[in-house]
Design a protein around this motif. Structure first.
Motif, PDB file in Angstrom:
ATOM      1  N   THR A  10       0.835  -1.205   0.000  1.00  0.00           N
ATOM      2  CA  THR A  10       0.000   0.000   0.000  1.00  0.00           C
ATOM      3  C   THR A  10       0.866   1.248   0.000  1.00  0.00           C
ATOM      4  OG1 THR A  10      -1.654  -1.196   1.310  1.00  0.00           O
ATOM      5  CG2 THR A  10      -1.884   1.190   1.179  1.00  0.00           C
ATOM      6  N   GLU A  11       1.913   1.247   0.838  1.00  0.00           N
ATOM      7  CA  GLU A  11       2.830   2.386   0.909  1.00  0.00           C
ATOM      8  C   GLU A  11       3.492   2.620  -0.453  1.00  0.00           C
ATOM      9  OE1 GLU A  11       6.480   3.913   3.772  1.00  0.00           O
ATOM     10  OE2 GLU A  11       6.281   1.770   3.346  1.00  0.00           O
ATOM     11  N   LYS A  12       3.901   1.542  -1.093  1.00  0.00           N
ATOM     12  CA  LYS A  12       4.574   1.628  -2.390  1.00  0.00           C
ATOM     13  C   LYS A  12       3.645   2.230  -3.449  1.00  0.00           C
ATOM     14  CE  LYS A  12       7.102  -1.246  -5.729  1.00  0.00           C
ATOM     15  NZ  LYS A  12       7.544  -2.626  -6.047  1.00  0.00           N
ATOM     16  N   GLU A  13       2.379   1.785  -3.474  1.00  0.00           N
ATOM     17  CA  GLU A  13       1.419   2.275  -4.463  1.00  0.00           C
ATOM     18  C   GLU A  13       1.110   3.750  -4.256  1.00  0.00           C
ATOM     19  OE1 GLU A  13       0.084   0.848  -7.191  1.00  0.00           O
ATOM     20  OE2 GLU A  13       1.534  -0.751  -6.793  1.00  0.00           O
ATOM     21  N   LEU A  14       0.965   4.172  -2.992  1.00  0.00           N
ATOM     22  CA  LEU A  14       0.670   5.573  -2.689  1.00  0.00           C
ATOM     23  C   LEU A  14       1.838   6.476  -3.083  1.00  0.00           C
ATOM     24  CD1 LEU A  14      -1.120   5.206   0.771  1.00  0.00           C
ATOM     25  CD2 LEU A  14      -2.173   5.938  -1.384  1.00  0.00           C
ATOM     26  N   LYS A  15       3.047   6.030  -2.782  1.00  0.00           N
ATOM     27  CA  LYS A  15       4.232   6.808  -3.153  1.00  0.00           C
ATOM     28  C   LYS A  15       4.369   6.915  -4.673  1.00  0.00           C
ATOM     29  CE  LYS A  15       7.104   6.144   0.961  1.00  0.00           C
ATOM     30  NZ  LYS A  15       8.338   5.557   1.521  1.00  0.00           N
ATOM     31  N   LYS A  16       3.970   5.849  -5.348  1.00  0.00           N
ATOM     32  CA  LYS A  16       4.033   5.837  -6.814  1.00  0.00           C
ATOM     33  C   LYS A  16       3.119   6.911  -7.393  1.00  0.00           C
ATOM     34  CE  LYS A  16       3.624   2.604 -10.694  1.00  0.00           C
ATOM     35  NZ  LYS A  16       3.264   1.208 -11.082  1.00  0.00           N
ATOM     36  N   ASN A  22       2.443  12.781 -13.957  1.00  0.00           N
ATOM     37  CA  ASN A  22       1.341  12.710 -14.915  1.00  0.00           C
ATOM     38  C   ASN A  22      -0.014  12.562 -14.226  1.00  0.00           C
ATOM     39  OD1 ASN A  22       3.034  12.880 -17.203  1.00  0.00           O
ATOM     40  ND2 ASN A  22       3.519  10.683 -17.029  1.00  0.00           N
ATOM     41  N   SER A  23       0.011  12.231 -12.916  1.00  0.00           N
ATOM     42  CA  SER A  23      -1.242  12.101 -12.169  1.00  0.00           C
ATOM     43  C   SER A  23      -1.817  13.476 -11.880  1.00  0.00           C
ATOM     44  CB  SER A  23      -0.993  11.369 -10.849  1.00  0.00           C
ATOM     45  OG  SER A  23      -0.552  10.052 -11.087  1.00  0.00           O
ATOM     46  N   GLU A  24      -3.150  13.560 -11.753  1.00  0.00           N
ATOM     47  CA  GLU A  24      -3.789  14.827 -11.418  1.00  0.00           C
ATOM     48  C   GLU A  24      -3.370  15.267 -10.024  1.00  0.00           C
ATOM     49  OE1 GLU A  24      -7.969  14.610 -11.921  1.00  0.00           O
ATOM     50  OE2 GLU A  24      -7.871  13.977 -14.015  1.00  0.00           O
ATOM     51  N   GLU A  26      -5.045  16.669  -7.690  1.00  0.00           N
ATOM     52  CA  GLU A  26      -6.022  16.265  -6.670  1.00  0.00           C
ATOM     53  C   GLU A  26      -5.782  14.828  -6.222  1.00  0.00           C
ATOM     54  OE1 GLU A  26     -10.874  15.971  -6.016  1.00  0.00           O
ATOM     55  OE2 GLU A  26     -10.069  16.816  -7.887  1.00  0.00           O
ATOM     56  N   MET A  27      -5.465  13.956  -7.179  1.00  0.00           N
ATOM     57  CA  MET A  27      -5.181  12.554  -6.879  1.00  0.00           C
ATOM     58  C   MET A  27      -3.897  12.425  -6.050  1.00  0.00           C
ATOM     59  SD  MET A  27      -6.271   9.441  -7.319  1.00  0.00           S
ATOM     60  CE  MET A  27      -7.341   9.459  -8.771  1.00  0.00           C
ATOM     61  N   ARG A  28      -2.896  13.228  -6.392  1.00  0.00           N
ATOM     62  CA  ARG A  28      -1.622  13.180  -5.655  1.00  0.00           C
ATOM     63  C   ARG A  28      -1.794  13.693  -4.235  1.00  0.00           C
ATOM     64  NH1 ARG A  28       2.306  16.252  -9.688  1.00  0.00           N
ATOM     65  NH2 ARG A  28       3.848  15.854  -8.048  1.00  0.00           N
ATOM     66  N   ASP A  29      -2.595  14.756  -4.071  1.00  0.00           N
ATOM     67  CA  ASP A  29      -2.855  15.298  -2.727  1.00  0.00           C
ATOM     68  C   ASP A  29      -3.602  14.287  -1.866  1.00  0.00           C
ATOM     69  OD1 ASP A  29      -1.627  17.655  -3.420  1.00  0.00           O
ATOM     70  OD2 ASP A  29      -3.480  18.728  -3.881  1.00  0.00           O
ATOM     71  N   LEU A  30      -4.559  13.600  -2.463  1.00  0.00           N
ATOM     72  CA  LEU A  30      -5.318  12.576  -1.743  1.00  0.00           C
ATOM     73  C   LEU A  30      -4.404  11.427  -1.317  1.00  0.00           C
ATOM     74  CD1 LEU A  30      -8.071  11.560  -0.757  1.00  0.00           C
ATOM     75  CD2 LEU A  30      -8.415  10.515  -3.007  1.00  0.00           C
ATOM     76  N   ALA A  31      -3.479  11.059  -2.193  1.00  0.00           N
ATOM     77  CA  ALA A  31      -2.529   9.983  -1.883  1.00  0.00           C
ATOM     78  C   ALA A  31      -1.620  10.378  -0.712  1.00  0.00           C
ATOM     79  CB  ALA A  31      -1.696   9.649  -3.108  1.00  0.00           C
TER      80      ALA A  31
END
Length: 211
Positions: A10-16, A22-24, A26-31
């Motif tokens: 989970t930690e790895k996916e969130l950091k990714k 290229n991610s939005e 808003e998506m990066r802030d949520l992560a």
């Protein structure tokens, strides 16, 4: 069947997601928020705490037992009822010493020959610790087996005492200041004692060569 994702995955996916430009946004802030919550929950899950204690013949207390919260426990009572004695018992159980340095032997109740303190530490599993003291000798047991070195108990707790009897960290001399912080560092890094021993040994060798 339900699949469980490990903390590391989970930690790895969130950091990714956070590192992916290229991610939005808003998506990066949520992560970032989710990663912060994940790490905080891991700290709480990994936290070691004393779940219960029982004691006999400590200061004015004939007998006392209690269960403690996983978060915060508040001890209340009138003056002279033994609140500090309970805290002292916890410290004595987890360090084999009293934080009242000048009165270590008088921790045993007056007219009694021996005290006994037992507690259960919740780590990855429950660890039962018992210490007995007769003013001359201490006997420590972990899960029913005798412990030869106090360091075997110290590694289970990061307890630190802050009391009026503690030295003034600003005013004390360099040696005492280093010893004070060494004790605190040991609570976080269990092999710090070995580092200090090695350092002192090398210091002696260096000084002898300079003579």
């Amino acid at each position: 069947a339900k699949q469980y994702i490990s903390f590391e995955e989970t930690e790895k996916e969130l950091k990714k997601i956070i590192d992916d430009n290229n991610s939005e946004q808003e998506m990066r802030d949520l992560a970032k928020v989710e990663l912060d919550e994940l790490l905080q929950n891991k700290i709480l899950n990994d936290l070691e705490f004393l779940s219960k204690i029982s004691l006999v013949n400590v200061r004015k207390l004939d007998f006392f037992k209690a269960h403690f919260s996983t978060t915060t426990t508040i001890i209340t009572g009138s003056n002279g009822q033994g609140k500090t004695s309970v805290l002292e018992s916890i410290f004595f159980l987890l360090t084999s010493k009293s934080f009242r340095k000048k009165y270590n032997k008088s921790i045993i109740k007056k007219n009694q020959n021996r005290l006994q303190i037992k507690g259960v530490l919740n780590t990855d599993e429950e660890v039962a610790i018992k210490i007995s003291y007769d003013s001359a000798k201490k006997e420590i047991e972990k899960d029913g087996e005798k412990v030869k070195k106090t360091s075997e108990i110290l590694k289970y707790s990061n307890i630190v005492s802050v009391s009026p009897e503690e030295p003034d960290v600003i005013e004390i001399y360099r040696k005492e200041k280093l010893q004070y912080f060494d004790k605190i560092i040991f609570k976080i890094i269990s092999n710090h004692v070995e580092t200090i021993k090695t350092y002192n040994k090398l210091l002696l060798i260096r000084n002898s060569l300079l003579e």
